[in-house]
Design an enzyme around this catalytic site. Structure first.
Site, PDB file in Angstrom:
ATOM      1  N   LYS A  13       0.822  -1.209   0.000  1.00 24.98           N
ATOM      2  CA  LYS A  13       0.000   0.000   0.000  1.00 24.98           C
ATOM      3  C   LYS A  13       0.857   1.259   0.000  1.00 24.98           C
ATOM      4  O   LYS A  13       0.600   2.172  -0.767  1.00 24.98           O
ATOM      5  CB  LYS A  13      -0.920   0.046   1.232  1.00 24.98           C
ATOM      6  CG  LYS A  13      -1.969  -1.044   1.282  1.00 24.98           C
ATOM      7  CD  LYS A  13      -2.936  -0.806   2.438  1.00 24.98           C
ATOM      8  CE  LYS A  13      -2.276  -0.818   3.796  1.00 24.98           C
ATOM      9  NZ  LYS A  13      -1.741  -2.139   4.191  1.00 24.98           N
ATOM     10  N   ARG A 133      12.194  -1.487  10.517  1.00 24.14           N
ATOM     11  CA  ARG A 133      11.010  -1.046  11.261  1.00 24.14           C
ATOM     12  C   ARG A 133      10.826  -1.920  12.490  1.00 24.14           C
ATOM     13  O   ARG A 133      10.880  -3.135  12.401  1.00 24.14           O
ATOM     14  CB  ARG A 133       9.769  -1.146  10.356  1.00 24.14           C
ATOM     15  CG  ARG A 133       9.375   0.194   9.784  1.00 24.14           C
ATOM     16  CD  ARG A 133       8.239   0.076   8.815  1.00 24.14           C
ATOM     17  NE  ARG A 133       7.015  -0.465   9.411  1.00 24.14           N
ATOM     18  CZ  ARG A 133       5.835  -0.398   8.824  1.00 24.14           C
ATOM     19  NH1 ARG A 133       5.706   0.179   7.644  1.00 24.14           N
ATOM     20  NH2 ARG A 133       4.777  -0.916   9.393  1.00 24.14           N
TER      21      ARG A 133
HETATM   22  P1  ADP Z   1       1.060  -1.933   7.742  1.00 24.26           P
HETATM   23  O1  ADP Z   1      -0.124  -1.693   6.870  1.00 24.26           O
HETATM   24  O2  ADP Z   1       2.197  -2.556   6.983  1.00 24.26           O
HETATM   25  O3  ADP Z   1       0.749  -2.641   9.013  1.00 24.26           O
HETATM   26  P2  ADP Z   1       1.279   0.913   8.394  1.00 24.26           P
HETATM   27  O4  ADP Z   1       2.513   1.666   8.188  1.00 24.26           O
HETATM   28  O5  ADP Z   1       0.111   1.271   7.565  1.00 24.26           O
HETATM   29  O6  ADP Z   1       1.718  -0.591   8.203  1.00 24.26           O
HETATM   30  O7  ADP Z   1       0.846   0.991   9.932  1.00 24.26           O
HETATM   31  C1  ADP Z   1       1.757   0.715  10.963  1.00 24.26           C
HETATM   32  C2  ADP Z   1       1.042   0.735  12.320  1.00 24.26           C
HETATM   33  O8  ADP Z   1       0.472   2.038  12.557  1.00 24.26           O
HETATM   34  C3  ADP Z   1      -0.129  -0.230  12.468  1.00 24.26           C
HETATM   35  O9  ADP Z   1       0.274  -1.539  12.792  1.00 24.26           O
HETATM   36  C4  ADP Z   1      -0.905   0.450  13.610  1.00 24.26           C
HETATM   37  O10 ADP Z   1      -0.321   0.240  14.853  1.00 24.26           O
HETATM   38  C5  ADP Z   1      -0.743   1.922  13.283  1.00 24.26           C
HETATM   39  N1  ADP Z   1      -1.868   2.406  12.420  1.00 24.26           N
HETATM   40  C6  ADP Z   1      -1.774   2.829  11.140  1.00 24.26           C
HETATM   41  N2  ADP Z   1      -2.977   3.196  10.664  1.00 24.26           N
HETATM   42  C7  ADP Z   1      -3.870   2.984  11.677  1.00 24.26           C
HETATM   43  C8  ADP Z   1      -5.271   3.137  11.821  1.00 24.26           C
HETATM   44  N3  ADP Z   1      -6.043   3.585  10.818  1.00 24.26           N
HETATM   45  N4  ADP Z   1      -5.836   2.816  12.998  1.00 24.26           N
HETATM   46  C9  ADP Z   1      -5.109   2.378  14.024  1.00 24.26           C
HETATM   47  N5  ADP Z   1      -3.792   2.186  13.966  1.00 24.26           N
HETATM   48  C10 ADP Z   1      -3.157   2.477  12.810  1.00 24.26           C
END
Ligand code: ADP
Length: 192
Positions: A13, A133
């Site tokens: 994504k 990460r």
């Molecule tokens: P991935 O999709 O690879 O898990 P992201 O970078 O999108 O990674 O998100 C990393 C972390 O940030 C998630 O595991 C969560 O802890 C937090 N996070 C991101 N977006 C949200 C959301 N919409 N609601 C709650 N937590 C979120």
């Protein structure tokens, strides 16, 4: 264009969001990136978010919703945006609906990137080596997949019912996936 990008952790994504947003002329808004920036700067929000992120859990809805509300209120998001990683819970879907209703701008498409489970875990572990990460350890990666399946995968059905979903196969080279997405979006537009 008001677009959501959905798909399991590791589906690509973040990578696609940046490229697609540039091609579509809208800002890419990634909740994961905003949280990570706050963690790096050790802001109050970052201190809260880090606890959840490092465990592979979602940051609480109130915190996430307030952050997105602020971001979507900025000028650059006025004429469109690509949201990456939000909404992820039913509560976030409701909040986004309210925000868009206030702006009187409905969501136009929900793009779902599909990648099979084994490939996902492999990609994330590889990313752990490259980017370091702290939420890419094997245990946390598995937890993130579980949380996605429980909390976020069901949202796709909600958007299906609204007839907004465009699903695209997320395996292959980055460029191939981008072209596949743009083709799927435009054929959907032509079909009405
Ligand atoms: P991935 O999709 O690879 O898990 P992201 O970078 O999108 O990674 O998100 C990393 C972390 O940030 C998630 O595991 C969560 O802890 C937090 N996070 C991101 N977006 C949200 C959301 N919409 N609601 C709650 N937590 C979120």
């Amino acid at each position: 264009m008001r677009l959501l990008l959905m798909g399991p952790p590791g589906a690509g994504k973040g990578t696609q969001a940046k490229v697609l947003a540039a091609r579509l002329g809208v800002p890419a808004i990634s909740t994961g990136d905003i949280f990570r920036a706050n963690v790096a700067e050790e802001t109050d929000l970052g201190v809260i978010a880090k606890r959840y992120m490092d465990a592979g859990e979602y940051v609480p809805d109130e915190v996430t919703n307030d952050m997105v509300r602020e971001r979507l209120a900025k000028d650059d998001a006025h004429d469109g945006f690509l949201l990456d990683g939000y909404p992820r819970t039913v509560d976030q879907v409701k909040t986004l609906d309210e925000m868009l209703a206030e702006q009187q701008h409905p969501l136009e498409r929900v793009l779902v990137l599909e990648v099979d489970r084994d490939e996902l875990v492999g990609r994330l572990l590889k990313r752990a080596e490259v980017e370091g990460r702290t939420d890419d350890t094997e245990e946390v990666v598995r937890r993130r997949q579980e949380v996605y399946a429980e909390e976020t995968a069901p949202l796709i059905e909600i958007y299906h019912q609204r007839d907004l979903v465009v699903s695209v196969e997320g395996t292959g080279e980055v460029d191939e996936v981008t072209e596949r997405v743009l083709t799927a979006l435009s054929s959907r537009d032509n079909a009405g």
